[in-house]
Write an enzyme that holds these catalytic residues in place. Sequence first.
Site, PDB file in Angstrom:
ATOM      1  CB  CYS A  84      16.982  -3.679   4.214  1.00 42.03           C
ATOM      2  SG  CYS A  84      15.346  -3.525   5.300  1.00 42.03           S
ATOM      3  CG  HIS A 324      16.634   2.186   5.822  1.00 39.11           C
ATOM      4  ND1 HIS A 324      16.774   1.385   4.278  1.00 39.11           N
ATOM      5  CD2 HIS A 324      16.484   1.215   6.567  1.00 39.11           C
ATOM      6  CE1 HIS A 324      17.270   0.739   4.784  1.00 39.11           C
ATOM      7  NE2 HIS A 324      16.238  -0.034   5.857  1.00 39.11           N
TER       8      HIS A 324
END
Length: 369
Positions: A84, A324
């Site tokens: 991430c 995301h």
Amino acid sequence: MPRIIAARRSAIVPRGGKFAELEPHELARPVIRACLADARLAPAAVGELILSNALGAGGNPARSAALAAGLPEQVAGLSIDRQCAGGLDAIVLGHALVSAGLHEVVIAGGAESYSRRPLRSRTFADGRPPVPYDQARFTPWAECDPDMAEAAATLAADLGIAQAEQDGWAMRSHALARQAAEARRVEIVPIAGCVADAFTRDLTARHCARAQPVAGCITAANMAVAADAAAFVVIVSDRLAQDLGAAGLRLLDGATRGARPEQPGLAPVPAIAELLARQGLKPRDLGRAEIMEAFAVQALGCIKKAGLEPDIVNPTGGALAQGHPVGASGAVLAVTLFHALRAGDPPALAAIAAAGGIGTAALFEVVAG
């Protein structure tokens, strides 16, 4: 000091949506081209492309993106995977390359297709059949490598953050994103007819109450949906920026730090504290903060532990309302700041957590042309 003179992204679309047939380089190509057009730079000016990708098939997706975007063949492309955090790390690394004088122009960011991620299987030397898996291992020890939703539920219990508070933050994220949707179109390069983030909706308490449980108090309403997107910035030397007369965003400082692998949600906190200390700043000195919302509890925990004022965090919504796109998510934060900040604004923070207990934080300010 180098500066960011252009920043764009695609819309963020949940997996299986309108981007479902697009490979990462196909998402990256129009965004890179739009960045160069905004910067008034020809492809030949680019020295390097740094691309974060966490879910792809390996190889060097940065090279594919560079070729697809029409960059010179000598641009080799550098692919990184810090899960991430990678999109923000790519920008920090690109800034370092320009600062060191290795290149005058670097494009940095991330591209991720959750929809097109390959199927993976673990093989064994004793001849057992391969076993499919979805989440890669992030530590050598199973007990320190939890499922992300389960880790978020543990964090909620440890910090005493109830589901109602998490749901409230998720509803806030969607409401703010809806209010800002028109203004944020300047960030977005149209691809496949998508000109706005596809997931943002009118999330209500009733929706939250009906949301499917995932782990403990973590539900489908208070965690970010897996998504496809690309986001990039153009980083140039101060000399070139002055020649172009280009205002932009200056990276004041950036850091990536490891923390407890079993609790990745709070990993940005040490990086934030280190940056503020190095710059002689307090949390109250920040004018804005873009904090990744992989889970509502993760954002709330970072706000609490870093001492941030909640009102300055994600004022146009965050990943709970967008989705995301793992390797691109950190770059999305920087693109948002590029278009939101104005000359004279206080420094702004971008911060993101990653699996394995990794946190990246960066401080930005606007510099005049």
